[in-house]
Design an enzyme around this catalytic site. Structure first.
Site, PDB file in Angstrom:
ATOM      1  N   ASN A  76       0.800  -1.226   0.000  1.00  0.00           N
ATOM      2  CA  ASN A  76       0.000   0.000   0.000  1.00  0.00           C
ATOM      3  C   ASN A  76       0.833   1.276   0.000  1.00  0.00           C
ATOM      4  O   ASN A  76       0.336   2.351   0.312  1.00  0.00           O
ATOM      5  CB  ASN A  76      -0.956  -0.012   1.195  1.00  0.00           C
ATOM      6  CG  ASN A  76      -1.745  -1.299   1.269  1.00  0.00           C
ATOM      7  OD1 ASN A  76      -1.561  -2.082   2.186  1.00  0.00           O
ATOM      8  ND2 ASN A  76      -2.576  -1.554   0.272  1.00  0.00           N
ATOM      9  N   VAL A  84       1.140   6.960   0.047  1.00  0.00           N
ATOM     10  CA  VAL A  84       0.495   5.968   0.907  1.00  0.00           C
ATOM     11  C   VAL A  84      -0.962   5.797   0.506  1.00  0.00           C
ATOM     12  O   VAL A  84      -1.678   6.778   0.306  1.00  0.00           O
ATOM     13  CB  VAL A  84       0.562   6.433   2.382  1.00  0.00           C
ATOM     14  CG1 VAL A  84      -0.186   5.493   3.295  1.00  0.00           C
ATOM     15  CG2 VAL A  84       2.006   6.582   2.825  1.00  0.00           C
ATOM     16  N   CYS A  85      -1.394   4.547   0.389  1.00  0.00           N
ATOM     17  CA  CYS A  85      -2.800   4.243   0.122  1.00  0.00           C
ATOM     18  C   CYS A  85      -3.420   3.792   1.443  1.00  0.00           C
ATOM     19  O   CYS A  85      -3.228   2.666   1.877  1.00  0.00           O
ATOM     20  CB  CYS A  85      -2.912   3.135  -0.929  1.00  0.00           C
ATOM     21  SG  CYS A  85      -4.616   2.684  -1.294  1.00  0.00           S
ATOM     22  N   LEU A  86      -4.114   4.696   2.083  1.00  0.00           N
ATOM     23  CA  LEU A  86      -4.706   4.414   3.383  1.00  0.00           C
ATOM     24  C   LEU A  86      -6.048   5.130   3.438  1.00  0.00           C
ATOM     25  O   LEU A  86      -6.089   6.369   3.388  1.00  0.00           O
ATOM     26  CB  LEU A  86      -3.762   4.906   4.485  1.00  0.00           C
ATOM     27  CG  LEU A  86      -4.103   4.572   5.922  1.00  0.00           C
ATOM     28  CD1 LEU A  86      -4.165   3.065   6.143  1.00  0.00           C
ATOM     29  CD2 LEU A  86      -3.065   5.179   6.860  1.00  0.00           C
ATOM     30  N   LEU A 120      -0.783  -0.134  -4.130  1.00  0.00           N
ATOM     31  CA  LEU A 120      -0.062   0.890  -4.890  1.00  0.00           C
ATOM     32  C   LEU A 120       1.220   0.270  -5.442  1.00  0.00           C
ATOM     33  O   LEU A 120       1.790   0.768  -6.390  1.00  0.00           O
ATOM     34  CB  LEU A 120       0.308   2.077  -4.000  1.00  0.00           C
ATOM     35  CG  LEU A 120      -0.766   3.121  -3.769  1.00  0.00           C
ATOM     36  CD1 LEU A 120      -0.265   4.208  -2.832  1.00  0.00           C
ATOM     37  CD2 LEU A 120      -1.220   3.740  -5.067  1.00  0.00           C
TER      38      LEU A 120
END
Length: 187
Positions: A76, A84-86, A120
């Site tokens: 991620n 950052v994929c959050l 990601l």
């Protein structure tokens, strides 16, 4: 209710008073680096990352922009940009959250519980699902190679030296009142 700028100031001070090392970028309070340590009992334990944080004018109503500056192997986190994929930062952010939440809860949770179904870094996600042992080994290898505490400190020293070289290269010392040197002397 307090203004966004006061809230930014308050949240930043709270982060600085916690156990995190914070390096300001320029003179404003909108961009800074935070030294983030990998969570205990995780593959990332012992690693230190320099995380760039950008606060928008609309913070805390709009989430901050967060990105790792040194490489991290995680499904991620984009390996090249550090993005950052959050969900909690990108989609479900609330003004109830603050900067300390990001570094004490959200990022540790991200590292402890990667989500390979929303990657990601597709390579990390597929390796994690296909061969967990090799994935674990690669995470540790990245920590050893890119997230050593001394590397983050050395990076700061190099930036400071580079800044000093730039001021020396300008040909004069602002404090001395000397005029800058123009061109080169004839032989």
């Amino acid at each position: 209710m307090s203004s966004p700028s006061k809230r930014r100031e308050m949240d930043l001070m709270k982060l600085m008073m916690s156990d995190y090392k914070v390096d300001m970028i320029n003179d404003g309070m909108q961009e800074f680096f935070v030294h983030f340590h990998g969570p205990n009992d995780s593959l990332y334990q012992g690693g230190v990352w320099k995380v760039r944080v950008e606060l928008t004018e609309a913070y805390p109503y709009k989430s901050p922009s967060i990105g790792f500056t040194n490489k991290i192997y995680h499904p991620n986190v984009d390996e090249m940009s550090g993005s950052v994929c959050l969900d909690v930062i990108n989609q479900t952010w609330s003004p109830m959250f603050d900067l300390v939440n990001i570094f004490e809860v959200f990022l540790p949770q991200l590292l402890l519980y990667p989500n390979p179904s929303d990657p990601l870094n597709g390579d990390a996600a597929s390796l994690m699902m296909r061969d967990k042992n090799t994935y674990d080994q690669k995470v540790k290898e990245y920590c050893e190679r890119y997230a050593k505490p001394e590397d983050v400190s050395m990076e700061e020293e190099e930036e400071e030296e580079s800044d000093e070289e730039l001021s020396d290269a300008e040909g004069y010392n602002e404090d001395s009142g000397d005029e800058p040197i123009m061109g080169t002397a004839d032989p």
